[in-house]
Design an enzyme around this catalytic site. Structure first.
Site: not given
Length: 372
Positions: A15, A75, A118
């Site tokens: 990604r 990430k 998140e």
């Protein structure tokens, strides 16, 4: 502002933080974007597309980290990346700090301002930047679990959907949120027997209204979780507490009693995992077996479908990237309490209470940090 996009280096992670379309939006507002060469090439986003959108190309990640004011990743930064971050720089990415004290220590030492996808919230206490990857992970969990049930992969040799005259496999899903709902959708589509457990009666009612008698819903207690898991062929761990370490739902003694060849897919592994025997795995080596039970605990599941995941993630993150670039991080967070909830670390302090509690560290007051 100068925004930097390094190439992801986690195992089999393809990604990329920004698509060419996102770069174009930033460039149209007068911002500069520095993209590492080949950052998106593995998913068909060639350097020429980034250049045409207005990006400058960097030969190395070191150049991106050295020059950029705002680093946009997917990430969490790996140790070598953490050591390239600095005070006064903004990092915007998935971080999952609660179960990762080593990363937290490196980020605190760097002095960087770290905003975690998140823990950014939305209306109704939703998690809009986690949701698109949760949708992907929930759907992938059934695919991965079904494959692991094949005998050649260590499973019991069960076909989830069964065939006429043979009962279907039993899928138990622990958690009825975004991951759990998407897992249920895929499992029902395959024809499996599906049980979903959650502590929220509202969530269970919503799933019951969506699926009717095609699934069974149960209130999650220690007893109901254990009973369901012991009858399962495939158990999906889909629980989440924003920013905090995941609660353990199956202890080692219970796992030892599960059906031989059954499968555990721990989607919660990013936050520490919800099974006592879980440990992070990679796409290269995704599974291991404990007490005859196959464990799939890949910590970046959506990375297996990186093109779909990249575009889904950018749809959610771009408005926040624009706000950070247009206003600077302090003003952007003052103006948007939901984005403010994403602040995990600044200048050596932890700013997210659940993260601080999980790490055993004091939590700084975000209002004081925003005041400078």
């Amino acid at each position: 502002m100068l925004i930097g996009v390094p190439k992801e280096i986690k195992n089999h992670e393809y990604r990329v933080g920004l698509t060419p379309a996102s770069v174009r939006e930033l460039a149209a507002r007068g911002h500069r974007v520095l993209v590492q060469r080949d950052a998106g090439s593995a998913i068909g986003l060639a350097d020429t597309l980034y250049a045409a959108a207005g990006a400058e190309l960097a030969d190395t990640a070191a150049e991106v980290f050295a020059r950029a004011e705002l680093i946009v990743k997917v990430k969490e930064p790996q140790p070598g990346e953490c050591r390239q971050l600095r005070a006064g720089q903004i990092l915007f990415a998935y971080l999952h700090l609660a179960p990762d004290p080593a990363q937290a220590a490196l980020l605190l030492a760097s002095g960087v301002t770290a905003i975690a996808y998140e823990t950014v919230t939305g209306p109704g206490d939703s998690l809009p930047l986690l949701a698109p990857m949760s949708e992907v992970a929930g759907r992938m969990a059934i695919q991965a679990g079904a494959a692991c049930l094949e005998k050649s992969r260590g499973g019991a040799g069960v076909l989830l959907g069964g065939v006429p005259g043979v009962a279907p496999g039993h899928v138990v899903i622990l958690g009825g949120g975004v991951v759990g709902g998407n897992a249920a959708r895929m499992a029902v589509g395959l024809g499996a027997q599906v049980t979903v457990l959650d502590r929220s009666l509202e969530r269970l009612a919503r799933l019951d209204a969506q699926f009717g008698n095609r699934i069974r819903t149960l209130h999650a207690t220690a007893a109901s979780i254990e009973e369901a898991a012991l009858d399962a062929d495939l158990v999906i761990g889909a629980v989440l507490i924003r920013g905090a370490a995941t609660p353990r739902l199956l202890e080692r003694a219970t796992i030892a009693r599960l059906r031989p060849g059954s499968v555990l897919v721990d989607v919660a592994i990013d936050q520490g995992g919800c099974f006592a025997t879980s440990r992070p795995t990679t796409h290269e080596q995704p599974t291991f077996t404990v007490d005859g039970v196959v464990h799939y605990c890949v910590a970046n599941m959506p990375g297996a479908v990186p093109r779909t995941s990249t575009f889904a993630l950018n749809n959610a993150t771009l408005p926040h990237v624009l706000a950070l670039a247009d206003k600077g991080w302090r003003q952007a967070l003052r103006d948007d309490p939901h984005l403010r909830n994403g602040l995990n670390a600044h200048a050596g302090a932890i700013a997210c209470t659940p993260v601080a509690e999980a790490l055993g560290l004091p939590a700084a007051d975000p209002a004081a940090l925003l005041a400078g």
